[in-house]
Each structure stands twice: as structure tokens, then as C-alpha cells.
Design an enzyme around this catalytic site. Structure first.
Site, short mmCIF file in Angstrom:
data_model
loop_
_atom_site.label_atom_id
_atom_site.label_comp_id
_atom_site.label_asym_id
_atom_site.label_seq_id
_atom_site.Cartn_x
_atom_site.Cartn_y
_atom_site.Cartn_z
N GLY A 10 -2.15 -25.03 -10.95
CA GLY A 10 -1.31 -25.34 -12.09
C GLY A 10 -0.07 -24.74 -11.82
O GLY A 10 0.84 -24.17 -12.71
N GLY A 13 3.87 -25.75 -13.60
CA GLY A 13 4.10 -25.42 -14.88
C GLY A 13 5.13 -24.27 -15.36
O GLY A 13 5.90 -23.93 -14.42
N GLN A 14 5.02 -24.16 -16.71
CA GLN A 14 6.32 -23.12 -17.07
C GLN A 14 6.28 -21.84 -16.26
O GLN A 14 7.32 -21.15 -15.67
CB GLN A 14 6.10 -22.64 -18.57
CG GLN A 14 7.38 -21.90 -19.00
CD GLN A 14 7.21 -21.40 -20.29
OE1 GLN A 14 6.20 -21.35 -20.81
NE2 GLN A 14 8.19 -20.55 -20.64
N ASP A 36 -1.27 -28.47 -7.96
CA ASP A 36 -1.26 -28.85 -9.27
C ASP A 36 -1.73 -30.38 -9.25
O ASP A 36 -1.79 -30.99 -8.12
CB ASP A 36 0.34 -28.74 -9.63
CG ASP A 36 0.37 -28.98 -11.28
OD1 ASP A 36 1.02 -27.88 -11.93
OD2 ASP A 36 0.12 -29.76 -11.71
N ARG A 38 0.15 -32.82 -10.49
CA ARG A 38 1.36 -33.49 -10.00
C ARG A 38 1.96 -32.77 -8.77
O ARG A 38 2.08 -31.71 -8.54
CB ARG A 38 2.36 -33.33 -11.03
CG ARG A 38 1.92 -33.46 -12.46
CD ARG A 38 3.19 -33.02 -13.70
NE ARG A 38 3.11 -31.74 -14.18
CZ ARG A 38 4.01 -31.10 -14.32
NH1 ARG A 38 5.23 -31.46 -14.08
NH2 ARG A 38 3.85 -29.72 -14.67
N TYR A 140 -7.76 -24.36 -28.04
CA TYR A 140 -7.09 -23.96 -26.91
C TYR A 140 -7.65 -22.34 -26.89
O TYR A 140 -8.09 -21.68 -26.01
CB TYR A 140 -5.69 -23.83 -26.94
CG TYR A 140 -4.88 -22.81 -26.18
CD1 TYR A 140 -4.83 -23.05 -24.76
CD2 TYR A 140 -4.03 -21.75 -26.56
CE1 TYR A 140 -4.08 -22.23 -24.06
CE2 TYR A 140 -3.37 -20.96 -25.93
CZ TYR A 140 -3.18 -21.23 -24.43
OH TYR A 140 -2.61 -20.48 -23.73
N LYS A 144 -10.09 -19.97 -24.50
CA LYS A 144 -9.36 -18.74 -23.73
C LYS A 144 -10.65 -17.62 -24.11
O LYS A 144 -10.65 -16.89 -23.24
CB LYS A 144 -7.97 -18.53 -24.46
CG LYS A 144 -7.06 -19.27 -23.71
CD LYS A 144 -6.80 -19.37 -22.14
CE LYS A 144 -5.71 -20.12 -21.58
NZ LYS A 144 -5.67 -19.96 -20.19
N ILE A 170 5.83 -17.12 -23.84
CA ILE A 170 6.63 -16.74 -22.65
C ILE A 170 7.97 -17.61 -22.53
O ILE A 170 8.04 -18.67 -22.78
CB ILE A 170 5.86 -16.94 -21.16
CG1 ILE A 170 4.80 -16.27 -21.32
CG2 ILE A 170 6.89 -16.68 -20.11
CD1 ILE A 170 3.86 -15.82 -19.93
P1 NAD Z 1 1.99 -25.33 -18.46
O1 NAD Z 1 1.29 -26.63 -19.30
O2 NAD Z 1 3.64 -25.39 -18.50
O3 NAD Z 1 1.47 -25.81 -16.95
C1 NAD Z 1 0.13 -26.03 -16.67
C2 NAD Z 1 0.39 -26.58 -15.35
O4 NAD Z 1 -1.15 -27.07 -15.07
C3 NAD Z 1 0.96 -28.04 -15.40
O5 NAD Z 1 1.69 -28.13 -14.13
C4 NAD Z 1 -0.09 -29.23 -15.25
O6 NAD Z 1 0.29 -30.22 -14.24
C5 NAD Z 1 -1.26 -28.40 -14.65
N1 NAD Z 1 -2.58 -28.84 -14.76
C6 NAD Z 1 -3.05 -29.18 -16.01
N2 NAD Z 1 -4.35 -29.61 -15.69
C7 NAD Z 1 -4.74 -29.44 -14.52
C8 NAD Z 1 -5.85 -29.97 -13.45
N3 NAD Z 1 -6.79 -30.46 -13.92
N4 NAD Z 1 -5.90 -29.57 -12.33
C9 NAD Z 1 -4.59 -28.97 -11.73
N5 NAD Z 1 -3.58 -28.62 -12.46
C10 NAD Z 1 -3.62 -28.95 -13.69
O7 NAD Z 1 1.30 -24.17 -18.87
P2 NAD Z 1 1.95 -22.42 -18.69
O8 NAD Z 1 2.84 -22.16 -19.63
O9 NAD Z 1 2.76 -22.39 -17.21
O10 NAD Z 1 0.84 -21.87 -18.87
C11 NAD Z 1 0.00 -21.23 -17.60
C12 NAD Z 1 -1.14 -20.42 -18.18
O11 NAD Z 1 -0.88 -19.58 -18.87
C13 NAD Z 1 -2.10 -21.35 -19.05
O12 NAD Z 1 -3.38 -21.32 -18.64
C14 NAD Z 1 -1.78 -20.96 -20.31
O13 NAD Z 1 -2.83 -20.98 -21.03
C15 NAD Z 1 -1.37 -19.64 -20.09
N6 NAD Z 1 -0.50 -19.13 -21.17
C16 NAD Z 1 0.69 -19.49 -21.46
C17 NAD Z 1 1.69 -18.93 -22.36
C18 NAD Z 1 3.12 -19.49 -22.30
O14 NAD Z 1 3.96 -19.03 -23.22
N7 NAD Z 1 3.64 -20.30 -21.29
C19 NAD Z 1 1.31 -17.97 -23.26
C20 NAD Z 1 -0.14 -17.85 -23.02
C21 NAD Z 1 -0.93 -18.23 -22.11
#
Ligand code: NAD
Length: 313
Positions: A10, A13-14, A36, A38, A140, A144, A170
Site C-alpha cells: 500500500g 497512499g498518503q 501497491d 497501482r 473500517y 481494525k 494524519i
Molecule cells: P491510502 O488510502 O492513502 O493508501 C492505501 C494504499 O493501499 C493505496 O495506495 C491503495 O492503492 C493501496 N491498496 C488498496 N488495496 C490494496 C490491495 N488489495 N493490495 C495492495 N495495495 C492496495 O491510505 P493511508 O492513509 O496511506 O493509510 C495507510 C494505512 O494507515 C491504512 O491501513 C489506514 O487504515 C491506516 N490509517 C491511516 C490514517 C490516516 O489518517 N491516513 C489514520 C489511521 C489509520
């Protein structure tokens, strides 16, 4: 530490897009394999396209790169997850089971599992303690909370060294969020710097726990590098940076961008936000492995605005 070979799932992502660079700065470029669904925007040698629901594909990447640690970031987030609950459950759980099994079968030593403040529900009044009741309101959050319990199970049953943080929302300038309930707190800075009006999907006094990306990176690696005997929580550690409402972040922005304007049009995300705690007690993280956040709301605002001004110049 330098001999680690780390797979980030992943990674586009962010969090992943910042974490991969952060880890490369610590362990070396060729020791971090990003993956990822993508392709990344910038081509890199150390990238594997992977759908983490594909157990065999994941296992073969772990073997090919002799992976010693996995950071499993792939998930469907809180707001997006509500659109297709059962699909969200399947993706969030299946990808994690595949990670746990690939690790167990191939001798991976450590796993990072990001949990979320979404594991808490309405029975937490204002402040979530480490062991507050978990009754999540979203699919969600349910996934978790289940993931946290599976982490603890694999640690106890198989000795897999899994470490986890309950991230708050975040906030980052490098990357855009992926469909969560705290996304407004990133979008608001982009609109402010572009001189645009911001319409907020939460009510003005909705206080939520948040953290700045650089504090989140520090907490993540600090946790992963801590000696095993310092890790006393094997479900997931509470983590806090700061708590604020849309009205407070707007006031912080207005100290630097005087004519910034905001209006409020709450949608379904208001209900999710109201099911979450406003404050997080992260004293276990502080006591066990020395966590200390360094950003206040105003310090974060200054950095977000100055970085985004460079981007939109
Ligand atoms: P995001 O949605 O920005 O990125 C997730 C990434 O996972 C994406 O690039 C997507 O393409 C990839 N993905 C989705 N399904 C997939 C699969 N089947 N196989 C491979 N890749 C896949 O999420 P994020 O904000 O970067 O969060 C990352 C983790 O941190 C997540 O588990 C999220 O629950 C956790 N989290 C994030 C936040 C936040 O504020 N960003 C807060 C709490 C927890």
C-alpha cells in the site's frame, strides 16, 4: 538494522508515499521494496505491483526479496469503507491474513500493522484510554479492531513480532489522504494556500485527534526499532499528536492567511466523527518506548502553508 529488507504494502497512499522515502533514508534505497495495486507516479527500481488479496503473489515477493519486515498499509479507509461494507471487510481482513501467513511461512521477523482511532465507538466519552471499550461504528473500525486481536493472536501463538499504532487523522503536505473522516484537515490547507473558499464536511466544533506526518513517521520507526521487551501492548498502541476542531484549524490558518474563508456543510462523515473520541491517552506509548510528539497545531500550520506555497507557486 542495516541488514533489514522491508516490504511496504500500500506504498502509494498518503502514508506509504512518505514512509517509503523515510525508511529509505534510514535503511538504504535498495532495502525498501514498495508495492501497491497501482504503479507509482515516479518509476523506481524497487517496486512490485501487487494486489495483497493474492496470497501466492505476496508470498513470492517476500521470498524473492528475502523480506525481513513488512509494513502492511493497504486498506479501505473509514469513509470510503461505508460505501461497500462487505467488500471493505473482505479486503481489509484478507490482505492482513495474507501478510500474517506469508510472514509465518517465510520467516519474516517483524510486521507493522496500522490501526486507527476508529476502533473506538460511542461508549468512549471524550478521551480514549489504552484499554477503553472497543465498539466501532464503521466497517473500517470493526476490521481494525479485529486486526488488532489477530496481531495479538499471531504474537502469542506463533511468536510473530507484530507492532501496531492506532493512528489518529494524519496531516501531510506531501500526499493526499485516501477517503477517511479526517481528510478535511489536509484539504483545508490546499484550499487556503490556493486562495479558495473551503466547505467543510464536518460541523465547526467537531474535535478529533490528529497527528502531523513527521511525528507519525517518528512514532512508527521508534516503535519498530524498540527492543522487544519494551513492547507491552501487542494489540495496538494509542497514539496522540493534537486534537482540534474545524473552527480551531481555520483560526490557526487565519493567523497566516488573513482572508481565509470557511463554511460548513456536514455530510455522512459527521456521524462517523461523532462516534470517535476527541482525545487519545497515549501514556503507554510514552512510557514503553519513549514516544513524544513535537508538533502543535500552529507549528504544523506554519509548515503546511510554507510547503504548499512552494508547491503551488
Ligand atoms: P491510502 O488510502 O492513502 O493508501 C492505501 C494504499 O493501499 C493505496 O495506495 C491503495 O492503492 C493501496 N491498496 C488498496 N488495496 C490494496 C490491495 N488489495 N493490495 C495492495 N495495495 C492496495 O491510505 P493511508 O492513509 O496511506 O493509510 C495507510 C494505512 O494507515 C491504512 O491501513 C489506514 O487504515 C491506516 N490509517 C491511516 C490514517 C490516516 O489518517 N491516513 C489514520 C489511521 C489509520
Amino acid at each position: 538494522m542495516k541488514s533489514e529488507r522491508i516490504l511496504v504494502i500500500g506504498a502509494n497512499g498518503q502514508i506509504g508515499s512518505v514512509l517509503v522515502e523515510y525508511l529509505r533514508g534510514i535503511y538504504g534505497e535498495n532495502r525498501i521494496i514498495a508495492s501497491d495495486l497501482r504503479e507509482p507516479e515516479l518509476k523506481t527500481d524497487y517496486f512490485e505491483k501487487l494486489d495483497a488479496t493474492d496470497a501466492a503473489g505476496l508470498s513470492s515477493i517476500v521470498r524473492k526479496h528475502k523480506i525481513t519486515q513488512i509494513y502492511h498499509l493497504a486498506a479501505i479507509l473509514s469513509a470510503n469503507g461505508e460505501k461497500e461494507p462487505l467488500k471493505t471487510w473482505d479486503i481489509n481482513m484478507q490482505t492482513y491474513f495474507n501478510v500474517l501467513e506469508a510472514a509465518r511461512e517465510n520467516g519474516v521477523k517483524k510486521i507493522f500493522y496500522p490501526s486507527s482511532i476508529a476502533v473506538f465507538g460511542v461508549n468512549v466519552d471524550v478521551t480514549a484510554e489504552q484499554y477503553s471499550f472497543l465498539d466501532p461504528a464503521t466497517v473500517y473500525g470493526i476490521s481494525k479492531a479485529a486486526g488488532e486481536n489477530w496481531s495479538n493472536y499471531y504474537f502469542k501463538r506463533y511468536g510473530l513480532d507484530i507492532r501496531s499504532l492506532r493512528y489518529p487523522g494524519i496531516i501531510s503536505y506531501q500526499s493526499m489522504p485516501g477517503g477517511g473522516t479526517t481528510d478535511y484537515a489536509v484539504d483545508i490547507y490546499h484550499k487556503a494556500v490556493k486562495g479558495e473558499h473551503f466547505e467543510c464536511f464536518l460541523k465547526e466544533d467537531t474535535t478529533l485527534p490528529m497527528i502531523y506526518m513527521s511525528d507519525a513517521m517518528d512514532a512508527t520507526v521508534r516503535l519498530m526499532e524498540a527492543a522487544s521487551d519494551k513492547i507491552n501492548v501487542r494489540t495496538s498502541y494509542n497514539l496522540a499528536g493534537m486534537s482540534f476542531s474545524p473552527k480551531e484549524i481555520a483560526a490557526s490558518i487565519r493567523k497566516l492567511i488573513l482572508d481565509f474563508e470557511i463554511s460548513y456543510k456536514p455530510d455522512f462523515r459527521q456521524g462517523i466523527a461523532e462516534s470517535w473520541p476527541q482525545q487519545i491517552d497515549d501514556s503507554f506509548a510514552k512510557k514503553d518506548w519513549g514516544w513524544r510528539p513535537t508538533y502543535t497545531l500552529d507549528k504544523m500550520t506554519e509548515e503546511m502553508i510554507s510547503e504548499l506555497q512552494k508547491k503551488y507557486k
